[in-house]
Scaffold this motif. Structure first.
Motif, PDB file in Angstrom:
ATOM      1  N   GLU A  38       0.822  -1.209   0.000  1.00 60.08           N
ATOM      2  CA  GLU A  38       0.000   0.000   0.000  1.00 60.08           C
ATOM      3  C   GLU A  38       0.856   1.258   0.000  1.00 60.08           C
ATOM      4  O   GLU A  38       1.809   1.373   0.775  1.00 60.08           O
ATOM      5  CB  GLU A  38      -0.943   0.003   1.209  1.00 60.08           C
ATOM      6  N   GLY A  39       0.526   2.182  -0.894  1.00 58.97           N
ATOM      7  CA  GLY A  39       1.295   3.412  -1.039  1.00 58.97           C
ATOM      8  C   GLY A  39       2.472   3.275  -1.982  1.00 58.97           C
ATOM      9  O   GLY A  39       3.139   4.263  -2.286  1.00 58.97           O
ATOM     10  N   GLY A  40       2.723   2.059  -2.468  1.00 59.62           N
ATOM     11  CA  GLY A  40       3.844   1.843  -3.371  1.00 59.62           C
ATOM     12  C   GLY A  40       3.531   2.252  -4.793  1.00 59.62           C
ATOM     13  O   GLY A  40       2.371   2.336  -5.209  1.00 59.62           O
ATOM     14  N   TRP A  41       4.578   2.524  -5.554  1.00 60.63           N
ATOM     15  CA  TRP A  41       4.411   2.955  -6.944  1.00 60.63           C
ATOM     16  C   TRP A  41       5.624   2.526  -7.762  1.00 60.63           C
ATOM     17  O   TRP A  41       6.693   2.223  -7.232  1.00 60.63           O
ATOM     18  CB  TRP A  41       4.241   4.481  -7.036  1.00 60.63           C
ATOM     19  N   ALA A  42       5.411   2.494  -9.072  1.00 55.77           N
ATOM     20  CA  ALA A  42       6.489   2.179 -10.016  1.00 55.77           C
ATOM     21  C   ALA A  42       6.265   2.990 -11.280  1.00 55.77           C
ATOM     22  O   ALA A  42       5.156   3.017 -11.819  1.00 55.77           O
ATOM     23  CB  ALA A  42       6.515   0.686 -10.342  1.00 55.77           C
ATOM     24  N   LEU A 180      11.233  -0.349 -16.281  1.00 53.94           N
ATOM     25  CA  LEU A 180      11.117   0.366 -15.015  1.00 53.94           C
ATOM     26  C   LEU A 180      12.162   1.478 -14.944  1.00 53.94           C
ATOM     27  O   LEU A 180      13.329   1.267 -15.266  1.00 53.94           O
ATOM     28  CB  LEU A 180      11.328  -0.622 -13.867  1.00 53.94           C
ATOM     29  N   VAL A 181      11.715   2.662 -14.501  1.00 50.22           N
ATOM     30  CA  VAL A 181      12.620   3.806 -14.333  1.00 50.22           C
ATOM     31  C   VAL A 181      12.895   4.064 -12.853  1.00 50.22           C
ATOM     32  O   VAL A 181      14.026   4.291 -12.443  1.00 50.22           O
ATOM     33  CB  VAL A 181      12.027   5.064 -14.998  1.00 50.22           C
ATOM     34  N   ASP A 182      11.842   4.028 -12.044  1.00 51.47           N
ATOM     35  CA  ASP A 182      11.991   4.304 -10.620  1.00 51.47           C
ATOM     36  C   ASP A 182      10.818   3.671  -9.881  1.00 51.47           C
ATOM     37  O   ASP A 182       9.775   3.350 -10.481  1.00 51.47           O
ATOM     38  CB  ASP A 182      12.031   5.814 -10.378  1.00 51.47           C
ATOM     39  N   PHE A 183      10.963   3.493  -8.572  1.00 51.82           N
ATOM     40  CA  PHE A 183       9.896   2.922  -7.752  1.00 51.82           C
ATOM     41  C   PHE A 183      10.115   3.340  -6.312  1.00 51.82           C
ATOM     42  O   PHE A 183      11.200   3.797  -5.926  1.00 51.82           O
ATOM     43  CB  PHE A 183       9.861   1.398  -7.882  1.00 51.82           C
ATOM     44  N   GLY A 184       9.066   3.216  -5.494  1.00 47.65           N
ATOM     45  CA  GLY A 184       9.179   3.602  -4.101  1.00 47.65           C
ATOM     46  C   GLY A 184       7.863   3.453  -3.381  1.00 47.65           C
ATOM     47  O   GLY A 184       6.899   2.872  -3.900  1.00 47.65           O
TER      48      GLY A 184
END
Length: 206
Positions: A38-42, A180-184
């Motif tokens: 939850e709250g994660g993104w890519a 994929l470029v970034d995630f967090g």
């Protein structure tokens, strides 16, 4: 391929398996686990004939629809002359499949929100089973990822990692590849990270 067409292909490959089974890569969805943090993104970039196309997957809160519980998974894409379109899926279970999508909401700038209950409940097509190839480690956005590589029918190659929120995808190869470029977790997934200077700034004189 025009960018809007590229986005349509992305939609068909990942979130709307409505093409004929003989259409190869667009005949069914990839059978890979979701990473429901939850709250994660890519954030991803894809290749199209008129330049790169960008999109973001995000994981939202849990929700309920018609007595069933799921979790929101959102896809946001940049569409020229339209803005950012957003597709919100309430997904039941740990894999993204037609029978598990309880509710779809479509947000288009300047238009009313559209909602569709169980949009793919009558779709009988199975998901595409991948053949595991190898496990390796790669550094992306400054973090070392353990990546699993799979081969799917029609020449589609997929790389998946349990560290990447949302679909877990690191790369998808084939006619319309993306990576994929970034995630967090948390923050603005569209915000580009600034590159630190090579040399530190000199101290200020008093």
């Amino acid at each position: 391929m025009k960018r809007l067409e590229w986005l349509a292909v992305l939609w068909l490959c990942l979130v709307a398996p409505m093409a004929n089974a003989q259409d190869g890569a667009m005949g069914a969805m990839l059978d890979l686990p979701l990473v429901l943090r939850e709250g994660g993104w890519a954030r991803y970039e894809g290749t199209s004939s008129d330049g790169p196309a960008r999109f973001v997957f995000q994981v939202g809160a849990k929700g309920r629809h018609q007595g069933q519980q799921g979790q929101w998974v959102m896809l946001e894409v940049e569409v020229p002359s339209v803005g950012r379109m957003s597709f919100h899926f309430l997904v039941k279970g740990e894999r993204f499949g037609p029978q598990g999508i309880l509710l779809l909401k479509v947000f288009t700038p300047g238009q009313r929100t559209r909602e569709v209950s169980q949009p793919f409940k009558d779709d009988p097509r199975p998901k595409r089973q991948g053949r595991f190839l190898q496990k390796r480690t790669e550094t992306i956005a400054g973090r070392a990822l353990e990546i699993l590589e799979y081969s799917f029918p029609s020449g589609v190659m997929a790389e998946w990692s349990s560290a990447v929120p949302g679909m877990g995808l690191v790369r998808l190869g084939g006619p319309d590849p993306f990576h994929l470029v970034d995630f967090g977790v948390g923050g603005d997934p569209w915000k580009e990270k600034s590159t630190p200077p090579i040399f530190p700034a000199p101290p200020k004189t008093p």
